[in-house]
Design an enzyme around this catalytic site. Structure first.
Site, PDB file in Angstrom:
ATOM      1  CB  SER A 112      -0.981  -0.024   1.178  1.00 44.85           C
ATOM      2  OG  SER A 112      -2.091   0.827   0.913  1.00 44.85           O
ATOM      3  CE  LYS A 142     -15.765  21.879  11.242  1.00 38.63           C
ATOM      4  NZ  LYS A 142     -14.584  22.029  10.396  1.00 38.63           N
TER       5      LYS A 142
END
Length: 308
Positions: free
Chosen positions: A129, A181
């Site tokens: 990765s 948010k």
């Protein structure tokens, strides 16, 4: 008597710190912003990238000086200033990590190449990765036949404790300005719109990773997309796919780096001295967080190139 003992302990501590810093300064001298290692023979530097990759392991106290992406990039910049170092072996044993940290290291490796240093990656148990993302910046990648590599993809994991909070009587009040948010909040399930927003982040980060693989390994996009679906490969499989250049161990990587740099014979291995961080590492256990805190931290919105 107790006061005298404290004074003695304090003096001993200062002596130990002075000795450690003295060793550090003897091993490395900095003159006019340039790092100078006490050797005149051309050689190959070794930089170690072990464990999950983040900007730093901790954000407060002495623990912020423990190894992280910041220390790796700092070491790479120092190597760039040392004229006797002609090549670098980046020894990787990592499953990847946060995208920002991975990309910062990758960019520093690219800058080293631009300065004429030859870069060879040597993979140990795992180089997957984000660690593979970094490896794509190298001139050559060497892996063991059983090294676990690949895992080209992006991951974001978010928990949902809404049911648990309800059962134990915890109610979370959110006061916000901005519709999204509190996206990814532990206290509620995400909406379909929020999932689409986060998927957009994932897709963009994936495209960045894919482009690095295509450019670094000189692969056609169609082939890269086929092998960039998060699957893992052994070193031998990766070589057949074009993700790895050679099968070999660390010493093979050092010899290859020396050969690429035009160093005759067995190349000298150079490691930048780092005694002070090692001393700090002894005390790292004092800065571990508790499991619940780790869970809360992991639930933040954070993209990762990491092997699960």
């Amino acid at each position: 008597m107790k006061k005298e003992n404290l004074i003695i302990v304090g003096i001993l501590f200062l002596c130990i710190v002075s000795i450690v810093m003295g060793i550090y300064l003897i091993g490395e001298k900095t003159v006019e912003g340039k790092t100078r290692i006490l050797t005149r023979k051309k050689g190959v530097a070794v930089v170690y990238l072990y464990g999950p990759i983040s900007i730093s392991r901790r954000t407060s106290g002495w623990a912020r000086f423990l190894p992280g992406a910041d220390s790796i990039t700092s070491e790479l910049r120092k190597i760039g200033k040392i004229t006797t170092i002609k090549a670098v072996v980046l020894r990787i044993n990592s499953p990847g990590g946060s995208i920002g940290a991975v990309q910062e290291i990758y960019e520093e490796v690219i800058r080293l190449k631009e300065k004429g240093k030859k870069i060879v990656v040597s993979m140990g148990d795992v180089g997957a990765s984000g660690a593979y993302y970094i490896a794509c910046a190298a001139d050559k990648i060497v892996a063991n036949p059983g090294t676990v590599t690949g895992s080209i993809g992006v991951l974001m994991s978010l928990g949902n404790m809404e049911e648990l909070f309800r059962k134990i009587g915890i109610k979370v009040e959110v006061i916000k300005r901005g519709k999204h948010k509190d996206i990814g909040s532990l206290s509620r399930e995400m909406t379909a719109e929020e999932k689409r927003l986060l998927q957009g982040l994932i897709d963009d980060a994936y495209d960045q990773f894919l482009q690095v693989v295509i450019e670094g390994r000189n692969l056609r996009k169609s082939k890269a997309e086929k092998i960039a679906q998060g699957q893992v490969f052994t070193g031998r499989q990766a070589k057949d796919l074009g993700l790895v250049d050679e099968i070999g161990n660390f010493q093979d990587a050092v010899r290859l780096a020396g050969k690429l740099a035009g160093i005759p014979g067995e190349p000298k291995v150079i490691e930048l001295p780092k005694p002070f961080p090692r001393i700090l590492g002894i005390f790292s256990s004092y800065f571990m967080t508790n499991p619940l805190q780790d869970l809360m931290n992991e639930n933040s919105i954070r993209l990762e190139y990491i092997l699960q």
